[in-house]
Design a protein around this motif. Sequence first.
Motif, PDB file in Angstrom:
ATOM      1  N   VAL A   1      88.839  21.031   2.384  1.00 58.71           N
ATOM      2  CA  VAL A   1      89.033  22.269   1.638  1.00 58.71           C
ATOM      3  C   VAL A   1      87.702  22.645   1.011  1.00 58.71           C
ATOM      4  O   VAL A   1      87.031  21.804   0.393  1.00 58.71           O
ATOM      5  N   VAL A   2      87.291  23.903   1.185  1.00 50.78           N
ATOM      6  CA  VAL A   2      85.979  24.336   0.713  1.00 50.78           C
ATOM      7  C   VAL A   2      86.076  25.660  -0.035  1.00 50.78           C
ATOM      8  O   VAL A   2      87.038  26.411   0.127  1.00 50.78           O
ATOM      9  N   CYS A   3      85.073  25.906  -0.835  1.00 51.80           N
ATOM     10  CA  CYS A   3      84.864  27.229  -1.420  1.00 51.80           C
ATOM     11  C   CYS A   3      83.868  27.960  -0.532  1.00 51.80           C
ATOM     12  O   CYS A   3      82.831  27.399  -0.140  1.00 51.80           O
ATOM     13  N   ILE A   4      84.181  29.207  -0.190  1.00 55.02           N
ATOM     14  CA  ILE A   4      83.282  30.020   0.634  1.00 55.02           C
ATOM     15  C   ILE A   4      82.728  31.147  -0.233  1.00 55.02           C
ATOM     16  O   ILE A   4      83.475  31.839  -0.934  1.00 55.02           O
ATOM     17  N   CYS A   5      81.416  31.321  -0.192  1.00 55.41           N
ATOM     18  CA  CYS A   5      80.802  32.410  -0.954  1.00 55.41           C
ATOM     19  C   CYS A   5      79.526  32.852  -0.243  1.00 55.41           C
ATOM     20  O   CYS A   5      79.024  32.166   0.665  1.00 55.41           O
ATOM     21  N   SER A   6      79.007  33.986  -0.636  1.00 55.62           N
ATOM     22  CA  SER A   6      77.744  34.465  -0.062  1.00 55.62           C
ATOM     23  C   SER A   6      76.589  33.666  -0.653  1.00 55.62           C
ATOM     24  O   SER A   6      76.727  32.988  -1.683  1.00 55.62           O
ATOM     25  N   GLU A   7      75.455  33.755   0.003  1.00 50.36           N
ATOM     26  CA  GLU A   7      74.292  33.005  -0.464  1.00 50.36           C
ATOM     27  C   GLU A   7      73.788  33.499  -1.820  1.00 50.36           C
ATOM     28  O   GLU A   7      73.131  32.763  -2.548  1.00 50.36           O
ATOM     29  N   GLY A   8      74.119  34.735  -2.185  1.00 49.95           N
ATOM     30  CA  GLY A   8      73.677  35.267  -3.474  1.00 49.95           C
ATOM     31  C   GLY A   8      74.703  35.098  -4.587  1.00 49.95           C
ATOM     32  O   GLY A   8      74.464  35.522  -5.728  1.00 49.95           O
ATOM     33  N   HIS A   9      75.825  34.465  -4.303  1.00 52.28           N
ATOM     34  CA  HIS A   9      76.884  34.281  -5.304  1.00 52.28           C
ATOM     35  C   HIS A   9      76.474  33.205  -6.313  1.00 52.28           C
ATOM     36  O   HIS A   9      75.768  32.250  -5.955  1.00 52.28           O
ATOM     37  N   PRO A  10      76.911  33.314  -7.580  1.00 52.12           N
ATOM     38  CA  PRO A  10      76.568  32.303  -8.588  1.00 52.12           C
ATOM     39  C   PRO A  10      76.992  30.879  -8.213  1.00 52.12           C
ATOM     40  O   PRO A  10      76.390  29.916  -8.675  1.00 52.12           O
ATOM     41  N   LEU A  11      78.019  30.738  -7.364  1.00 52.76           N
ATOM     42  CA  LEU A  11      78.471  29.399  -6.961  1.00 52.76           C
ATOM     43  C   LEU A  11      77.621  28.787  -5.845  1.00 52.76           C
ATOM     44  O   LEU A  11      77.733  27.596  -5.557  1.00 52.76           O
ATOM     45  N   ALA A  12      76.791  29.578  -5.212  1.00 47.34           N
ATOM     46  CA  ALA A  12      76.114  29.159  -3.988  1.00 47.34           C
ATOM     47  C   ALA A  12      75.202  27.960  -4.177  1.00 47.34           C
ATOM     48  O   ALA A  12      74.953  27.207  -3.230  1.00 47.34           O
ATOM     49  N   GLY A  13      74.701  27.724  -5.377  1.00 46.08           N
ATOM     50  CA  GLY A  13      73.756  26.626  -5.589  1.00 46.08           C
ATOM     51  C   GLY A  13      74.396  25.277  -5.767  1.00 46.08           C
ATOM     52  O   GLY A  13      73.690  24.253  -5.826  1.00 46.08           O
ATOM     53  N   HIS A  14      75.713  25.205  -5.840  1.00 39.88           N
ATOM     54  CA  HIS A  14      76.390  23.929  -6.079  1.00 39.88           C
ATOM     55  C   HIS A  14      76.559  23.135  -4.786  1.00 39.88           C
ATOM     56  O   HIS A  14      76.828  23.680  -3.731  1.00 39.88           O
ATOM     57  N   ALA A  15      76.424  21.801  -4.916  1.00 37.91           N
ATOM     58  CA  ALA A  15      76.655  20.918  -3.771  1.00 37.91           C
ATOM     59  C   ALA A  15      78.142  20.669  -3.574  1.00 37.91           C
ATOM     60  O   ALA A  15      78.603  20.422  -2.452  1.00 37.91           O
ATOM     61  N   GLN A  16      78.905  20.696  -4.652  1.00 40.22           N
ATOM     62  CA  GLN A  16      80.357  20.599  -4.608  1.00 40.22           C
ATOM     63  C   GLN A  16      80.931  21.261  -5.858  1.00 40.22           C
ATOM     64  O   GLN A  16      80.204  21.505  -6.822  1.00 40.22           O
ATOM     65  N   LEU A  17      82.213  21.547  -5.818  1.00 41.26           N
ATOM     66  CA  LEU A  17      82.820  22.289  -6.921  1.00 41.26           C
ATOM     67  C   LEU A  17      84.158  21.663  -7.313  1.00 41.26           C
ATOM     68  O   LEU A  17      84.786  20.943  -6.520  1.00 41.26           O
ATOM     69  N   THR A  18      84.601  21.980  -8.537  1.00 42.00           N
ATOM     70  CA  THR A  18      85.893  21.515  -9.024  1.00 42.00           C
ATOM     71  C   THR A  18      86.816  22.708  -9.251  1.00 42.00           C
ATOM     72  O   THR A  18      86.371  23.864  -9.294  1.00 42.00           O
ATOM     73  N   LEU A  19      88.092  22.405  -9.441  1.00 45.61           N
ATOM     74  CA  LEU A  19      89.071  23.445  -9.723  1.00 45.61           C
ATOM     75  C   LEU A  19      88.724  24.178 -11.017  1.00 45.61           C
ATOM     76  O   LEU A  19      88.826  25.409 -11.087  1.00 45.61           O
ATOM     77  N   SER A  20      88.280  23.441 -12.017  1.00 42.76           N
ATOM     78  CA  SER A  20      87.920  24.050 -13.300  1.00 42.76           C
ATOM     79  C   SER A  20      86.786  25.052 -13.134  1.00 42.76           C
ATOM     80  O   SER A  20      86.801  26.136 -13.731  1.00 42.76           O
ATOM     81  N   GLN A  21      85.797  24.707 -12.319  1.00 40.26           N
ATOM     82  CA  GLN A  21      84.674  25.621 -12.091  1.00 40.26           C
ATOM     83  C   GLN A  21      85.129  26.898 -11.378  1.00 40.26           C
ATOM     84  O   GLN A  21      84.679  27.996 -11.703  1.00 40.26           O
ATOM     85  N   LEU A  22      86.050  26.743 -10.431  1.00 35.96           N
ATOM     86  CA  LEU A  22      86.520  27.910  -9.686  1.00 35.96           C
ATOM     87  C   LEU A  22      87.357  28.844 -10.562  1.00 35.96           C
ATOM     88  O   LEU A  22      87.341  30.063 -10.363  1.00 35.96           O
ATOM     89  N   LYS A  23      88.074  28.283 -11.527  1.00 36.52           N
ATOM     90  CA  LYS A  23      88.880  29.124 -12.417  1.00 36.52           C
ATOM     91  C   LYS A  23      88.017  30.047 -13.266  1.00 36.52           C
ATOM     92  O   LYS A  23      88.484  31.077 -13.760  1.00 36.52           O
ATOM     93  N   GLU A  24      86.751  29.680 -13.445  1.00 34.35           N
ATOM     94  CA  GLU A  24      85.838  30.469 -14.275  1.00 34.35           C
ATOM     95  C   GLU A  24      84.803  31.210 -13.438  1.00 34.35           C
ATOM     96  O   GLU A  24      83.806  31.706 -13.980  1.00 34.35           O
ATOM     97  N   ALA A  25      85.038  31.303 -12.120  1.00 29.25           N
ATOM     98  CA  ALA A  25      83.988  31.775 -11.218  1.00 29.25           C
ATOM     99  C   ALA A  25      84.083  33.255 -10.857  1.00 29.25           C
ATOM    100  O   ALA A  25      83.379  33.715  -9.978  1.00 29.25           O
ATOM    101  N   GLY A  26      84.927  34.008 -11.521  1.00 31.55           N
ATOM    102  CA  GLY A  26      84.996  35.439 -11.238  1.00 31.55           C
ATOM    103  C   GLY A  26      85.991  35.787 -10.157  1.00 31.55           C
ATOM    104  O   GLY A  26      86.965  35.081  -9.908  1.00 31.55           O
TER     105      GLY A  26
END
Length: 295
Positions: A165-190
């Motif tokens: 299971v992955v998060c998909i975003c554009s290269e310019g998205h604020p999440l793009a710099g992360h090596a991995q993500l958590t549910l908590s981070q995604l809830k605050e990701a816009g």
Amino acid sequence: MNTTQLECFLAVSNFLNFSRAAEQLRITQPAVSHQINTLEDELGVKLFHRTSKSVRLTQAGQMFIQFAGDMLRLADLSKTRLKEYQRSLPLRLGIGCRNMSELRLLRPALSRLRQEFPQLLPVLRLIPFDSLENLLEEGNIQVMLTTLENAPKKAVYQELVRCPVVCICSEGHPLAGHAQLTLSQLKEAGRIAACMPPAYPRGLFAIQNQIVSGRGTDQLLFCDNPEVMSTLVGAGFAFAVSMDLPYDRVPGLRYIPLPEFEPISYGAAYLPGEKAPALRRLLKLLAEVVPEGWA
């Protein structure tokens, strides 16, 4: 009139003996007599003069020999031609998919299958609804790509791969710099682009719901299918949660693992007892080429 009657008639005509004819045909003498009697009843004439000591053809019987031979030759020729026709027919294999991602996944396996089965004509059905299961049960398709949880209950399921299971975003998205993500981070990701079942597997939809929960309508983009979703994600309008399906990565997008969620079983479903050689070979080829899609 049938071919058994004609074969019995010609055998008796040849031997002028019911016992010898029965031996050649490998049936009983009463069976030969029965076939001759029914043939004579159907034609309305006697074909043999029979006594306790001899058998000989009547004039009608002598005339009928040529007709009987012609009819048997025609019957044999018809069987031969039909067999040749069946062998020349294209071999059709119905395959069901719910989205373009699955079609892309099929391509390398079908390319190899074409070389091994030159007569094969795949019939690809792209249907994003549950009616795809009906096509399988009714025999209109022989196999469908699916997740384990979405596989029809009556079908045999063969796992091909376990998709992270992955998060998909554009290269310019604020999440793009992360090596991995958590549910908590995604809830605050816009803003998130979301798909509904059956376009999304139930397990993935449940994960998506955890992220969507509590968001305002301005933070949601509902999409009819994964293709719409990836277009909006690629344009930078939102991020999305998806399976990392082989052969499905879009250039210019980031695929960031969500390690707290278990990978989703992905494979093929077909009905029990399905033994078509092309289908069996396709399943083996998919098992070989699908993992290569991440290479």
